[in-house]
Design a protein around this motif. Structure first.
Motif, PDB file in Angstrom:
ATOM      1  N   ALA A 230       0.781  -1.235   0.057  1.00 40.21           N
ATOM      2  CA  ALA A 230       0.207  -0.067  -0.020  1.00 40.21           C
ATOM      3  C   ALA A 230       0.964   1.155  -0.014  1.00 40.21           C
ATOM      4  CB  ALA A 230      -0.993   0.000   1.257  1.00 40.21           C
ATOM      5  N   ASN A 231       0.562   2.420  -0.751  1.00 34.04           N
ATOM      6  CA  ASN A 231       0.807   3.681  -0.621  1.00 34.04           C
ATOM      7  C   ASN A 231       0.918   3.979   0.992  1.00 34.04           C
ATOM      8  OD1 ASN A 231       1.733   4.386  -3.426  1.00 34.04           O
ATOM      9  ND2 ASN A 231      -0.359   4.165  -3.802  1.00 34.04           N
ATOM     10  N   ALA A 232       1.746   4.875   1.400  1.00 30.29           N
ATOM     11  CA  ALA A 232       1.921   5.048   2.879  1.00 30.29           C
ATOM     12  C   ALA A 232       2.279   6.423   3.025  1.00 30.29           C
ATOM     13  CB  ALA A 232       2.645   3.909   3.720  1.00 30.29           C
ATOM     14  N   ASP A 233       1.972   6.669   4.429  1.00 18.44           N
ATOM     15  CA  ASP A 233       2.531   7.991   4.853  1.00 18.44           C
ATOM     16  C   ASP A 233       4.025   7.934   5.368  1.00 18.44           C
ATOM     17  OD1 ASP A 233       3.032  10.347   5.972  1.00 18.44           O
ATOM     18  OD2 ASP A 233       1.560  10.248   7.649  1.00 18.44           O
ATOM     19  N   SER A 234       4.877   8.657   5.139  1.00 17.37           N
ATOM     20  CA  SER A 234       6.322   8.703   5.477  1.00 17.37           C
ATOM     21  C   SER A 234       6.628   8.918   7.034  1.00 17.37           C
ATOM     22  CB  SER A 234       7.095   9.510   4.490  1.00 17.37           C
ATOM     23  OG  SER A 234       7.361   8.880   3.246  1.00 17.37           O
ATOM     24  N   GLY A 235       5.807   9.652   7.493  1.00 22.63           N
ATOM     25  CA  GLY A 235       5.720  10.134   8.838  1.00 22.63           C
ATOM     26  C   GLY A 235       6.737  10.863   9.279  1.00 22.63           C
ATOM     27  N   SER A 236       7.479  10.445  10.491  1.00 21.12           N
ATOM     28  CA  SER A 236       8.893  10.872  10.887  1.00 21.12           C
ATOM     29  C   SER A 236      10.056  10.621  10.212  1.00 21.12           C
ATOM     30  CB  SER A 236       9.158  10.792  12.484  1.00 21.12           C
ATOM     31  OG  SER A 236       9.088   9.536  12.500  1.00 21.12           O
ATOM     32  N   VAL A 256      -5.844  -1.299   5.341  1.00 22.09           N
ATOM     33  CA  VAL A 256      -5.340  -1.230   3.949  1.00 22.09           C
ATOM     34  C   VAL A 256      -6.590  -1.186   3.047  1.00 22.09           C
ATOM     35  CG1 VAL A 256      -3.900  -2.270   2.108  1.00 22.09           C
ATOM     36  CG2 VAL A 256      -3.019  -2.114   4.382  1.00 22.09           C
ATOM     37  N   ILE A 257      -6.724  -0.239   1.994  1.00 21.70           N
ATOM     38  CA  ILE A 257      -7.826  -0.096   1.254  1.00 21.70           C
ATOM     39  C   ILE A 257      -7.355  -0.560  -0.171  1.00 21.70           C
ATOM     40  CG2 ILE A 257      -9.468   1.687   0.382  1.00 21.70           C
ATOM     41  CD1 ILE A 257      -9.023   3.348   2.888  1.00 21.70           C
ATOM     42  N   SER A 265      -4.453   0.734  -3.945  1.00 20.14           N
ATOM     43  CA  SER A 265      -3.980   0.199  -2.821  1.00 20.14           C
ATOM     44  C   SER A 265      -3.293   1.400  -1.907  1.00 20.14           C
ATOM     45  CB  SER A 265      -3.047  -1.170  -2.880  1.00 20.14           C
ATOM     46  OG  SER A 265      -2.904  -1.789  -1.425  1.00 20.14           O
ATOM     47  N   ILE A 266      -4.004   1.401  -0.672  1.00 16.57           N
ATOM     48  CA  ILE A 266      -3.169   2.654   0.066  1.00 16.57           C
ATOM     49  C   ILE A 266      -3.765   2.421   1.359  1.00 16.57           C
ATOM     50  CG2 ILE A 266      -5.521   3.905  -0.227  1.00 16.57           C
ATOM     51  CD1 ILE A 266      -3.748   6.349  -0.358  1.00 16.57           C
ATOM     52  N   ASN A 267      -2.745   3.066   2.454  1.00 19.24           N
ATOM     53  CA  ASN A 267      -3.014   2.932   3.631  1.00 19.24           C
ATOM     54  C   ASN A 267      -4.104   3.731   4.197  1.00 19.24           C
ATOM     55  OD1 ASN A 267      -2.830   3.706   6.737  1.00 19.24           O
ATOM     56  ND2 ASN A 267      -1.198   2.175   6.632  1.00 19.24           N
TER      57      ASN A 267
END
Length: 575
Positions: A230-236, A256-257, A265-267
């Motif tokens: 899934a594509n995700a957020d990079s966060g810290s 996960v969607i 596909s993505i978080n």
């Protein structure tokens, strides 16, 4: 028994005395070249009658003798657990070497000063285990090693001709989790594989990123378990490009969607949907919910209206208002004192989900404030991001896909087991990692960081495949691939012959030669979760038949001794 003697010869030469004695006499022997449970510690435990609730994967890891808890979120690995860990590490090594990566081992102690230079220490103090040496120098137990590896490379690499560089390690990491839970899935000490990549240009770094993604998929393919990307957020960690790798599991903390028609596909954290009035957002709403939150300076009260049969997408709200503080328990009460003062700068902002057909506002708690302050502090805003009106709710199962005309979205609860990050110059810039480019200019190196949670993978697989009888390991990482035992009346030399034939064919075999009834051994083997159980019992004595069991595939059959290796090979292709 001439028939059995012939089978022994077919399995190869037998070892001479004393190794042809009965299995029960081997406890005094230390090692004969074969894996034996009399010389391999497996402290399994029977389920207590008081344990009426269903066991999860973590419970089984403890009862099956893979690990023991030392403290909250901290675990000791026992021999079975260590064999699984080592097999995962060997699999990691295989795919990292295929990328041209070199293995390193970095210290668990990291300089606090480096983390201050990178800007990652601020606001995250509670996550770190901190310590100080006798000279008052300050350190942290590393939760990750971007700062350290960047500094090492900065002191060693000076030209674009020294790149690309790929360095990886498998090491212990530390994070002072507020609420350690679910055993190895969220602990305070854990084992991670980290790959750090260094490229001279952004384009080259992007190519490296894609190569790493393929390597991760190849690694997970070898486990032969379904996984999600899934594509995700990079966060810290930083950067704007990252992907997560998950096992679908009801123990997971991520959603996960996925689209059932395209590769979308993505978080859930990244799923902010654009509003299209020509596209249905799903079932019609039946009522309206109102959500209140304060800004960090306490001056802005955010009032959000959305359909009551949907969940509010807090990630979308944070994208619209980064200054929001959702931790305030009663935002209206906190805002009231300020709003009652004239010229306080207090403001009430109303956002309405665009799927709602009409405005809605519950003024009962706020009307008095507006009247007392002498002016209306209310502003209505359109939920717009980058020039696009967005929905304020999370997607639901069956909602239309935002990227294809026919797909429907499906939500999967999942456990994250890996993450790839394209970092760009997030660390090379503050830590002064520069090289001389091909046109004789100093440029910041473009980096990537890519992790696999090794200990988390152990816990995730255990939870994913466990059943009422015990654990079930994929063949690639099982502590042993085959558990072999002989029933009463079967000679040890016959067991040895079968062992040697399986081992010669590449099988990872262990003999259960403990002085226990066969039924007890089989139940214990189910608890541990060996992919294959091979029993030399009545069928062997009668006509040289061997019983093969594979619980994951629902197989329990008798095959001829000379067909055993081939049959296990056929079944292995499915594990």
């Amino acid at each position: 028994m001439p028939y059995c003697n012939g089978l022994r010869r077919s399995f190869g030469a037998l070892h001479s005395s004393p190794f042809t004695a009965s299995i029960g006499t081997r406890r005094a022997l230390h090692y004969d070249g074969r894996n034996r449970l009399t010389t391999f510690w497996t402290p399994t435990q029977s389920k207590l009658k008081a344990q009426s609730s269903e066991e999860d994967g973590h419970d089984l890891l403890i009862r099956a003798g893979f690990l023991r808890q030392a403290h909250s979120g901290i675990f000791h690995l026992l021999p079975l657990g260590l064999r699984v860990q080592e097999k995962i590490e060997r699999l990691v090594d295989k795919h990292m070497l295929a990328l041209g990566a070199s293995k390193v081992s970095l210290s668990s102690l990291s300089s606090k000063e480096l983390w201050q230079r990178s800007g990652r220490l601020e606001g995250r103090g509670s996550e770190f285990f901190r310590l100080q040496d006798r000279k008052k120098a300050k350190f942290i137990l590393s939760p990750t090693h971007e700062e350290e590896i960047t500094t090492i490379v900065a002191n060693a690499v000076h030209s674009y001709m020294d790149l690309p560089l790929r360095l990886y390690q498998v090491s212990r990491k530390y994070r002072d989790e507020a609420r350690p839970r679910q055993g190895l899935l969220r602990g305070r000490e854990f084992l991670m594989k980290d790959l750090y990549t260094f490229d001279a240009t952004e384009d080259q770094a992007r190519q490296t990123y894609e190569a790493v993604r393929k390597a991760y998929s190849a690694f997970l393919d070898e486990l032969k378990l379904p996984y999600l990307v899934a594509n995700a957020d990079s966060g810290s960690m930083g950067g704007k490009l990252s992907h997560e790798y998950h096992f679908a599991s009801d123990k997971g903390e991520d959603i996960v969607i996925k689209c059932d028609s395209c590769d979308y596909s993505i978080n859930e954290e990244l799923c902010i949907r654009k509003y299209d009035p020509n596209v249905s957002t799903g079932a019609p709403y039946t009522g309206i919910h109102t959500y209140y939150a304060l800004s960090k300076d306490m001056k802005k009260l955010l009032e959000i209206h959305y359909p009551e049969d949907s969940d509010l997408n807090t990630h979308a709200i944070k994208a619209l208002f980064p200054e929001i503080d959702p931790s305030v328990e009663d935002p209206i009460e906190c805002w009231t004192a300020l709003a009652a003062q004239k010229d306080s700068g207090a403001m009430r902002i109303i956002l309405r989900d665009p799927s709602l057909s009409s405005p809605h506002s519950d003024l009962s708690r706020l009307a008095a404030i507006i009247e007392h302050s002498g002016h209306d502090t209310t502003t209505h805003l359109n939920p717009s991001l980058n020039g696009q009106t967005i929905l304020l709710t999370k997607p639901r199962n069956g909602d239309p896909c935002p990227t294809c005309p026919t797909g429907k979205l499906h939500l999967h609860q999942a456990v994250e087991i890996g993450h790839t990050f394209h970092l760009g110059t997030r660390y090379s810039e503050p830590l002064d990692l520069k090289v001389l480019s091909s046109d004789n200019k100093l440029v910041n190196v473009s980096m990537g960081c890519h992790g696999i949670g090794v200990s988390r993978l152990i816990g995730a697989v255990a939870s994913l495949l466990a059943d009422k009888k015990g654990l079930n390991w994929p063949l690639a990482v099982s502590p042993f691939g085959v558990m072999l035992t002989g029933a009463a009346g079967v000679a040890a030399e016959d067991v040895h012959a079968v062992y040697d034939r399986l081992a010669a064919a590449g099988g990872d075999v262990v003999v259960d030669d403990r002085e226990r009834p066969t039924g007890w051994k089989l139940k214990d083997a189910d608890l541990v979760g060996y992919p294959f159980i091979v029993v030399l019992g009545k069928a062997w004595v009668r006509d040289g038949g061997v019983e093969v069991q594979c619980r994951r595939l629902g197989v329990k059959e008798v095959v001829k001794g000379e067909e055993l290796v081939g049959r296990i090979g056929e079944l292995s292709a499915q594990l």
